[in-house]
Structure formats: C-alpha cells, structure tokens
Design an enzyme around this catalytic site. Structure first.
Site, PDB file in Angstrom:
ATOM      1  N   GLU A 151     -33.760  72.907  65.302  1.00 45.87           N
ATOM      2  CA  GLU A 151     -32.648  72.149  65.885  1.00 45.87           C
ATOM      3  C   GLU A 151     -31.667  71.828  64.769  1.00 45.87           C
ATOM      4  O   GLU A 151     -32.077  71.418  63.674  1.00 45.87           O
ATOM      5  CB  GLU A 151     -33.143  70.842  66.511  1.00 45.87           C
ATOM      6  CG  GLU A 151     -31.975  70.007  67.051  1.00 45.87           C
ATOM      7  CD  GLU A 151     -32.386  68.681  67.693  1.00 45.87           C
ATOM      8  OE1 GLU A 151     -33.533  68.555  68.160  1.00 45.87           O
ATOM      9  OE2 GLU A 151     -31.534  67.775  67.711  1.00 45.87           O
TER      10      GLU A 151
ATOM     11  N   GLU B 190     -23.498  64.505  66.524  1.00 45.73           N
ATOM     12  CA  GLU B 190     -24.378  63.591  67.266  1.00 45.73           C
ATOM     13  C   GLU B 190     -23.918  62.172  66.971  1.00 45.73           C
ATOM     14  O   GLU B 190     -23.974  61.726  65.827  1.00 45.73           O
ATOM     15  CB  GLU B 190     -25.859  63.762  66.899  1.00 45.73           C
ATOM     16  CG  GLU B 190     -26.736  62.874  67.795  1.00 45.73           C
ATOM     17  CD  GLU B 190     -28.232  62.921  67.503  1.00 45.73           C
ATOM     18  OE1 GLU B 190     -28.622  63.406  66.429  1.00 45.73           O
ATOM     19  OE2 GLU B 190     -28.998  62.451  68.360  1.00 45.73           O
TER      20      GLU B 190
HETATM   21  C1  LIG Z   1     -34.557  63.524  71.808  1.00 48.96           C
HETATM   22  O1  LIG Z   1     -34.620  64.917  71.717  1.00 48.96           O
HETATM   23  C2  LIG Z   1     -33.835  65.449  70.659  1.00 48.96           C
HETATM   24  C3  LIG Z   1     -33.773  66.939  70.814  1.00 48.96           C
HETATM   25  O2  LIG Z   1     -34.952  67.525  71.163  1.00 48.96           O
HETATM   26  C4  LIG Z   1     -34.425  64.990  69.347  1.00 48.96           C
HETATM   27  O3  LIG Z   1     -33.631  65.465  68.292  1.00 48.96           O
HETATM   28  C5  LIG Z   1     -34.433  63.480  69.321  1.00 48.96           C
HETATM   29  O4  LIG Z   1     -35.100  63.036  68.166  1.00 48.96           O
HETATM   30  C6  LIG Z   1     -35.125  62.885  70.542  1.00 48.96           C
HETATM   31  N1  LIG Z   1     -34.902  61.443  70.554  1.00 48.96           N
HETATM   32  C7  LIG Z   1     -35.667  60.588  71.191  1.00 48.96           C
HETATM   33  C8  LIG Z   1     -35.266  59.149  71.082  1.00 48.96           C
HETATM   34  O5  LIG Z   1     -36.644  60.919  71.848  1.00 48.96           O
END
Ligand SMILES: *[C@@H]1O[C@H](CO)[C@@H](O)[C@H](O)[C@H]1NC(C)=O
Ligand SMILES: *[C@@H]1O[C@H](CO)[C@@H](O)[C@H](O)[C@H]1NC(C)=O
Ligand SMILES: *[C@@H]1O[C@H](CO)[C@@H](O)[C@H](O)[C@H]1NC(C)=O
Length: 257
Positions: A145, A150
């Site tokens: 990723e 963001e």
């Molecule tokens: C949500 O998912 C994203 C992408 O998969 C990740 O980068 C992020 O850390 C996650 N955040 C939470 C709060 O779960």
C-alpha cells in the site's frame, strides 16, 4: 545499423526517456470518459474500515459526480440503523459517500525498467472525522500500500509506504488548506540491481517531500483508489453536514528511462 529506417522522432524516443499516458487528465470530462477509465466503489465493494458506505453507479450520482473536469465525492449523513461495515473492524455506518478506482492497475515487474508516475490535484476536507484519500493498494493480499494523499482530520497530508502493517514509512506535511487545488504526485521507480523493491518519491505542488524504499512492491499489482471515507483514522464524530473531496487532472503515466 540498428536504428536504420526509423524516423527521427522514433529515434528520439528510443534515445531518451519516454512516457506513456495510461490514464489521461481528461477522465473526468463526462460520465462516458469517466466510465472508460474508472469503476464505481472499491474493488471489493461498498464498505471499508471507516463509517461511510459507498454508493454510486451509472445512474446514481448523488455521491460520485463528474462535471467541468472535476470528480466530486460527497459524504452525507446516513439514516440511523444501517447495518455495520462488512469490512474489519466492522465500524458502525454513519454516512453514505463515494469511492472510485481506476480500471488500470499499477504493477512494476521484477525485471522491468519501466516505472509509473501517479498524480492529481485535490481540494480535500481536513475537518475532524473526514478521511479522504488517493492511494494504491494490493490487488492480491496486502500490503503493498502506498498513500499519496491521506488526510486524517487535520490540516496535514500523510505520504505512507507500507512494507508490512508495522513497518510503515510516513511523511506528514502541512496541507495548504486554502480552498484551491494542490498537486500530489508519486514517482514509482525500479531500483537498479534490486528485483524486489521500488523507490517512491512523493511530491506536493512539485516539491519533493520524501523518498521511501518500498519492500517487495515489484510484481505486485495495485489498485488506484480515490475515496472519501469518514471517521475511522480521522476521529469522530464527523461533521453533521457531511463533506466533499474534489479531484482533477488525475494522470497515470508509465515512465521508461
Ligand atoms: C484501514 O485500512 C487501510 C488500508 O487497508 C489501512 O492503511 C489503515 O491503517 C486502516 N485503518 C484502520 C483505522 O483500520
Ligand atoms: C444504482 O445504485 C442505486 C443506489 O444504490 C440502486 O438503487 C440502483 O439499483 C443501482 N442501479 C444499477 C443499475 O445498478
Ligand atoms: C522498507 O524496506 C526497505 C527495503 O528493505 C527498507 O529500505 C526501508 O527502510 C523499509 N521501511 C521501513 C519503514 O521499515
């Protein structure tokens, strides 16, 4: 005489860096061009790890709309009593909102010398509980990723590169929150003599902000996603009125040195 018979223009392309546009800046000029290059929602559906459920298709443009070369994602409060998100960690749903992903996947093979430039211009909500993003994420498994944009409810943008869930490089920069579009770009480049890792350079308004080494990104296909999630990593409660996230001039180019 390897180049005999080629035109001077073809010779120039062979002799110097070449870029190939795979997703043009015109993709938000109409729903026809939009639907040529983008799919509605996340690759996996309507839900993720925030409190917004995404809604949109070729006849429903309340939350995902294009006009005047701009994509607008709009979050609005949802009526109470929605089923929770189907994605971990199954947060309650408080908003309906918009997400799109590019049909073109991004992948740099282990032996390829070709990289990618991923860029766009954004007016992003920075209010608490609003979580817009412009990001690349693995098609199979996770990571890779790479977050190019963001915004987590503060006047800052996070550039993130995930080697693993715990080995994450993050560069946090002040977001010029002046109501004008500002440009973000990531340059993904192979590293000479390294078949596993990528170099990613992140830019804000054309100025280099960070260079990360992204472990094991080679050969791993990624989706390019634009979403307006809510709450989650951006705190809660989100704004009662909802939020918007505007994007223009998204471009994906292949770059061969
Ligand atoms: C949500 O998912 C994203 C992408 O998969 C990740 O980068 C992020 O850390 C996650 N955040 C939470 C709060 O779960
Ligand atoms: C488009 O989305 C709306 C709202 O979710 C839904 O009611 C409608 O059936 C969908 N239309 C198509 C063609 O999928
Ligand atoms: C990710 O892995 C690369 C390649 O091994 C390394 O250079 C980089 O420092 C790692 N990043 C983090 C945040 O651990």
């Amino acid at each position: 005489m390897l180049f005999r018979g080629l035109t001077p223009i073809a010779f120039a392309v062979l002799a110097s860096a070449a870029t190939t546009v795979v997703l043009p800046t015109s993709s938000f000029t109409s729903y026809t061009t939009f639907q040529q290059y983008w799919n509605y929602l996340y690759p996996w559906g309507s839900d993720h790890n925030g409190s917004a459920r995404m809604i949109g298709n070729s006849t429903e443009h309340t939350y995902i709309s294009v006009a005047n070369n701009v994509l607008t994602l709009t979050a609005k409060p949802a009526p109470a009593g929605q089923p929770p998100s189907t994605s971990n960690p199954h947060p309650a749903i408080h908003y309906f909102s918009g997400t799109v992903h590019a049909k073109q996947q991004v992948v740099v093979d282990g032996t390829s010398i070709t990289g990618y430039d991923v860029q766009g211009e954004f007016i992003a909500s920075t209010a608490k509980g609003t979580w817009p993003a412009f990001w690349l994420t693995a098609v199979n498994g996770w990571p890779p990723e790479a977050d190019i944009g963001e915004w987590k409810g503060t006047q800052q943008n996070w550039f993130n590169t995930f080697n693993t869930s715990s080995a994450v490089a993050s560069k946090i920069v002040t977001w010029p929150n002046d109501g004008q579009f500002h440009a973000l770009k990531a340059e993904l480049r192979p590293i000479s003599g390294n078949t596993k890792d990528l170099s990613i350079k992140y830019y804000l308004d054309g100025v280099l902000q960070a260079t990360h080494t992204a472990a094991n990104f080679r050969g791993a296909a990624m989706w390019l996603i634009l979403d307006l999630q809510m709450e989650g990593s951006s705190g809660s409660p989100g704004p009662a009125a909802g939020a918007t996230f505007q994007t223009r001039n998204v471009q994906l180019t292949k770059y061969t040195p």
